[in-house]
Design an enzyme around this catalytic site. Sequence first.
Site, PDB file in Angstrom:
ATOM      1  N   TYR A 126       0.816  -1.074  -0.053  1.00  0.00           N
ATOM      2  CA  TYR A 126      -0.159   0.039   0.051  1.00  0.00           C
ATOM      3  C   TYR A 126       1.061   1.033   0.140  1.00  0.00           C
ATOM      4  O   TYR A 126       0.526   2.154  -0.523  1.00  0.00           O
ATOM      5  CB  TYR A 126      -0.851  -0.068   1.413  1.00  0.00           C
ATOM      6  N   GLU A 190      12.372 -10.986  14.063  1.00  0.00           N
ATOM      7  CA  GLU A 190      11.381  -9.992  14.339  1.00  0.00           C
ATOM      8  C   GLU A 190      11.904  -9.131  15.531  1.00  0.00           C
ATOM      9  O   GLU A 190      11.213  -7.852  15.946  1.00  0.00           O
ATOM     10  CB  GLU A 190      10.114 -10.922  14.922  1.00  0.00           C
ATOM     11  N   HIS A 227       4.230 -10.695  18.661  1.00  0.00           N
ATOM     12  CA  HIS A 227       4.896 -11.743  18.054  1.00  0.00           C
ATOM     13  C   HIS A 227       6.087 -12.370  18.801  1.00  0.00           C
ATOM     14  O   HIS A 227       6.296 -13.386  19.298  1.00  0.00           O
ATOM     15  CB  HIS A 227       5.375 -11.669  16.550  1.00  0.00           C
TER      16      HIS A 227
HETATM   17 FE    FE Z   1       5.957 -10.673  12.981  1.00  0.00          FE
END
Ligand code: FE
Length: 346
Positions: A126, A190, A227
């Site tokens: 986007y 992450e 996460h």
């Molecule tokens: Fe993630």
Amino acid sequence: MSQAMPSLAQQVNQRKIINGKDDVVQLYPIKHQFAWDAYLAGNANHWLPNEISMQKDIEQWRSNSVLTEDERRVVKFALGFFTTADSIVANNLILAVYKHVTSPECRMYLLRQAYEEAIHTHAYQYIVESLGLDEAEIFTMYNRIDSIYNKDQFAAQLVPQLTQPDFATGTLENDQAFLENLIDFYVIMEGIFFYSSFAAILSFRRRNLLPGVAEQFQYIMRDESMHMNFGMEMIHQIIVEQPHLWSETFQRKIINKIVKAAELEAAYAKELVPNGILGLNAESFESYTRYIADRRLNALNLSTRFHEKNPFPWMSEAVDLTKSKNFFETRITEYQTGGALQWDDF
Ligand code: FE
């Protein structure tokens, strides 16, 4: 009920993150409460990229007097990393991790997390589309830029082994490989590899530049810290359930890996901000990476290595989940509830 059937209490005590003997489609009784809590929190934090206006960002990007060439480069370079990184994480979850997890509540969160990774990839698409960036340039960057490729390669090194059809948990070697893969993705990918880029993009927000890009990255960072927290909980719980996996040798291997990951992230940051931007220079990004790496070592109960001060104290309000409720208060979109949906057309 047959007498041979274990009671609910017995069943929950048998439940394990991996190597459990449970029926993986039977959610109750929940044992790994952290996973269910994370699933509910993930739903409560739901967002979609196209809710966020990119109007100001488009104006600023088109103007010749708002952003410098170095600032534009940072946006494109960070997107070059992120556009593929979340896809790599999602593929690892679905193809390498999910199959081996025997806790139904952890599987529930893995499904939620995988969807969030797709939302993040959607956000990058986007942004690329809104700003009119060259898709071919951004989406292939991981293959052309060494410092991006090296991070992806480093995080994904155990994926081929775990995705072999005959790979199964239940041996010391394979269980350690699985645990190491969780550390590679939840802690290193992450937890370390995203953070120089998060800091760089959120530094724009501090000067009211690219507000739509920055707002999306705030949501992404909130998701990513969840996460990572979930991954840390899963790692700790596996160690509780199978303590022999967390041997001295294995711990040393993980420490060395995290130190190496900090080096790779510092090399990436040097390319991300070769001349510095918005008052931030490559050295401060290296200190920040080391500070983050120590935080991850500490969260794994391993000895810290770098002892750096946080050069970006303004990042902690955005990273710290306990404060994020206020931080994200500006969100105004309401999601449709089931009762509000129109079914007449069907
Ligand atoms: Fe993630």
